[in-house]
Design a protein around this motif. Structure first.
Motif, PDB file in Angstrom:
ATOM      1  N   GLU A 288      11.110  -3.285 -27.517  1.00 50.26           N
ATOM      2  CA  GLU A 288      10.727  -2.202 -26.454  1.00 50.26           C
ATOM      3  C   GLU A 288      11.046  -2.288 -25.479  1.00 50.26           C
ATOM      4  N   ILE A 289      11.828  -0.938 -25.050  1.00 45.85           N
ATOM      5  CA  ILE A 289      12.606  -1.355 -23.511  1.00 45.85           C
ATOM      6  C   ILE A 289      11.922  -0.206 -22.667  1.00 45.85           C
ATOM      7  N   LYS A 290      11.673  -0.289 -21.531  1.00 45.84           N
ATOM      8  CA  LYS A 290      10.949   0.353 -20.671  1.00 45.84           C
ATOM      9  C   LYS A 290      11.705   0.847 -19.445  1.00 45.84           C
ATOM     10  N   ARG A 291      12.568   0.196 -19.097  1.00 41.41           N
ATOM     11  CA  ARG A 291      13.850   0.408 -18.243  1.00 41.41           C
ATOM     12  C   ARG A 291      15.187   0.729 -17.884  1.00 41.41           C
ATOM     13  N   VAL A 292      15.373   1.178 -18.433  1.00 43.80           N
ATOM     14  CA  VAL A 292      17.092   2.106 -18.989  1.00 43.80           C
ATOM     15  C   VAL A 292      17.595   1.436 -16.924  1.00 43.80           C
ATOM     16  N   LEU A 293      18.917   0.863 -17.596  1.00 46.65           N
ATOM     17  CA  LEU A 293      19.660   1.436 -16.122  1.00 46.65           C
ATOM     18  C   LEU A 293      21.453   1.540 -16.775  1.00 46.65           C
ATOM     19  N   ASP A 294      21.458   3.077 -16.263  1.00 45.93           N
ATOM     20  CA  ASP A 294      23.248   3.676 -16.319  1.00 45.93           C
ATOM     21  C   ASP A 294      23.901   3.371 -15.626  1.00 45.93           C
ATOM     22  N   ILE A 295      25.200   3.350 -15.036  1.00 44.52           N
ATOM     23  CA  ILE A 295      26.538   2.492 -14.199  1.00 44.52           C
ATOM     24  C   ILE A 295      27.329   3.812 -14.841  1.00 44.52           C
ATOM     25  N   GLY A 296      27.680   4.397 -13.744  1.00 44.16           N
ATOM     26  CA  GLY A 296      28.838   5.188 -14.297  1.00 44.16           C
ATOM     27  C   GLY A 296      28.406   6.651 -15.247  1.00 44.16           C
ATOM     28  N   VAL A 297      27.925   7.058 -14.390  1.00 44.91           N
ATOM     29  CA  VAL A 297      26.834   7.882 -15.612  1.00 44.91           C
ATOM     30  C   VAL A 297      27.621   9.247 -16.228  1.00 44.91           C
ATOM     31  N   GLY A 298      28.877   9.126 -15.775  1.00 47.55           N
ATOM     32  CA  GLY A 298      29.613  10.768 -15.888  1.00 47.55           C
ATOM     33  C   GLY A 298      28.994  11.428 -16.298  1.00 47.55           C
ATOM     34  N   ALA A 299      29.183  11.876 -17.905  1.00 48.14           N
ATOM     35  CA  ALA A 299      28.480  12.904 -18.367  1.00 48.14           C
ATOM     36  C   ALA A 299      27.456  12.801 -18.521  1.00 48.14           C
ATOM     37  N   GLY A 300      26.363  11.919 -19.188  1.00 45.28           N
ATOM     38  CA  GLY A 300      25.360  10.983 -18.859  1.00 45.28           C
ATOM     39  C   GLY A 300      24.994  10.365 -20.778  1.00 45.28           C
ATOM     40  N   ARG A 301      25.852  10.719 -21.608  1.00 50.74           N
ATOM     41  CA  ARG A 301      25.930  10.549 -22.923  1.00 50.74           C
ATOM     42  C   ARG A 301      25.229   9.130 -23.426  1.00 50.74           C
ATOM     43  N   TYR A 302      25.089   8.301 -22.603  1.00 51.29           N
ATOM     44  CA  TYR A 302      23.636   7.369 -23.400  1.00 51.29           C
ATOM     45  C   TYR A 302      22.549   7.670 -22.963  1.00 51.29           C
ATOM     46  N   SER A 303      22.428   8.168 -21.686  1.00 52.11           N
ATOM     47  CA  SER A 303      20.702   9.310 -21.979  1.00 52.11           C
ATOM     48  C   SER A 303      20.595  10.242 -23.337  1.00 52.11           C
ATOM     49  N   GLU A 304      21.916  11.305 -23.469  1.00 49.25           N
ATOM     50  CA  GLU A 304      21.786  11.956 -24.430  1.00 49.25           C
ATOM     51  C   GLU A 304      21.404  10.954 -25.878  1.00 49.25           C
ATOM     52  N   LEU A 305      22.535  10.392 -26.211  1.00 44.98           N
ATOM     53  CA  LEU A 305      22.113   9.312 -27.251  1.00 44.98           C
ATOM     54  C   LEU A 305      21.019   8.207 -27.547  1.00 44.98           C
ATOM     55  N   PHE A 306      20.612   7.850 -26.497  1.00 46.59           N
ATOM     56  CA  PHE A 306      19.568   6.712 -26.626  1.00 46.59           C
ATOM     57  C   PHE A 306      18.108   6.862 -26.627  1.00 46.59           C
ATOM     58  N   ARG A 307      18.154   8.232 -25.104  1.00 49.91           N
ATOM     59  CA  ARG A 307      16.672   8.692 -24.923  1.00 49.91           C
ATOM     60  C   ARG A 307      16.097   8.440 -26.438  1.00 49.91           C
ATOM     61  N   PRO A 308      16.649   8.329 -27.071  1.00 51.28           N
ATOM     62  CA  PRO A 308      14.913   9.028 -28.583  1.00 51.28           C
ATOM     63  C   PRO A 308      14.712   7.617 -29.027  1.00 51.28           C
ATOM     64  N   LEU A 309      15.690   6.200 -28.998  1.00 53.27           N
ATOM     65  CA  LEU A 309      15.540   4.825 -29.205  1.00 53.27           C
ATOM     66  C   LEU A 309      14.700   4.551 -27.909  1.00 53.27           C
ATOM     67  N   CYS A 310      14.762   4.630 -26.940  1.00 51.72           N
ATOM     68  CA  CYS A 310      13.649   4.509 -25.998  1.00 51.72           C
ATOM     69  C   CYS A 310      12.597   5.446 -25.416  1.00 51.72           C
ATOM     70  N   LYS A 311      12.334   5.612 -26.886  1.00 48.42           N
ATOM     71  CA  LYS A 311      11.181   6.829 -25.882  1.00 48.42           C
ATOM     72  C   LYS A 311      10.506   7.005 -24.885  1.00 48.42           C
ATOM     73  N   ASP A 312      10.091   5.677 -24.073  1.00 55.36           N
ATOM     74  CA  ASP A 312       8.596   5.830 -22.684  1.00 55.36           C
ATOM     75  C   ASP A 312       9.505   4.570 -21.589  1.00 55.36           C
ATOM     76  N   ALA A 313      11.064   5.065 -22.111  1.00 51.51           N
ATOM     77  CA  ALA A 313      11.706   4.285 -20.746  1.00 51.51           C
ATOM     78  C   ALA A 313      12.243   5.001 -19.677  1.00 51.51           C
ATOM     79  N   GLU A 314      11.471   4.720 -18.651  1.00 52.92           N
ATOM     80  CA  GLU A 314      12.227   5.373 -17.621  1.00 52.92           C
ATOM     81  C   GLU A 314      13.657   5.073 -17.182  1.00 52.92           C
ATOM     82  N   TRP A 315      14.536   5.910 -17.378  1.00 55.78           N
ATOM     83  CA  TRP A 315      16.255   6.093 -16.897  1.00 55.78           C
ATOM     84  C   TRP A 315      16.504   6.303 -15.466  1.00 55.78           C
ATOM     85  N   ILE A 316      17.634   5.485 -15.347  1.00 57.03           N
ATOM     86  CA  ILE A 316      18.108   5.483 -13.909  1.00 57.03           C
ATOM     87  C   ILE A 316      19.168   5.528 -13.766  1.00 57.03           C
TER      88      ILE A 316
END
Length: 178
Positions: A21-49
């Motif tokens: 279970e992943i509840k909070r995610v931090l993405d450093i150096g977001v750029g184009a936001g690829r990590y959010s695009e790819l991995f949000r489905p694996l972290c369905k209810d997580a807050e993404w900062i």
């Protein structure tokens, strides 16, 4: 580049499934936001900062739609204690834009508040200057091998080396804290 290398993403996805279970995610150096695009489905209810130093990327790539919160700041000056704890953090194609000492300091700060950190950097010579008018895109440090990552960062529990036709990406998983 504001785009992170795709070759390491399947390995990261496998490791995210191992975390649980992943509840909070931090993405450093977001750029184009690829990590959010790819991995949000694996972290369905997580807050993404997301932390992004270059304001034009926030609008250009629609980052406020990809993240629950965007912090426009240099990763080296973020108050990680104030942000609170995270289950996962991504530093994808960002640490080569600072000195190795600065990168180590950033990761050492993050380790106190983050259970799992994924770092991806190009391995070997990979010169890069300003991109899209962003001087922060210039490469400052070179990581020559996966061993170089082990020499700089503590707490690595697994690594992956992925190659495509133009470059090699070293990715490490650091487990810490919480």
């Amino acid at each position: 580049m504001p785009y992170s290398a795709e070759v390491s993403k399947p390995w990261i996805g496998e490791k995210l499934r191992d975390i649980g279970e992943i509840k909070r995610v931090l993405d450093i150096g977001v750029g184009a936001g690829r990590y959010s695009e790819l991995f949000r489905p694996l972290c369905k209810d997580a807050e993404w900062i997301g932390v992004e130093i270059f304001r034009p990327y926030i609008e250009r790539f629609g980052l406020t739609k990809l993240y629950d919160e965007i912090i426009e700041q240099d990763a080296r000056s973020v108050d990680y204690a104030k942000l609170g704890n995270f289950d996962v953090a991504f530093c994808g194609d960002v640490l080569e834009h600072m000195t190795k000492d600065e990168a180590k300091t950033v990761i050492d700060m993050m380790v106190r508040y983050t259970g799992n950190i994924f770092i991806s950097v190009p391995l070997g010579e990979c010169p890069q200057g300003e991109v899209y008018g962003n001087q922060h895109e210039a490469h400052v440090s070179t990581y020559m091998s996966i061993d170089d990552l082990y020499d700089v960062f503590s707490g690595i529990v697994a690594h992956n080396v992925s190659k495509n036709k133009n470059y090699t990406i070293g990715t490490v998983w650091i487990r810490s804290y919480t």
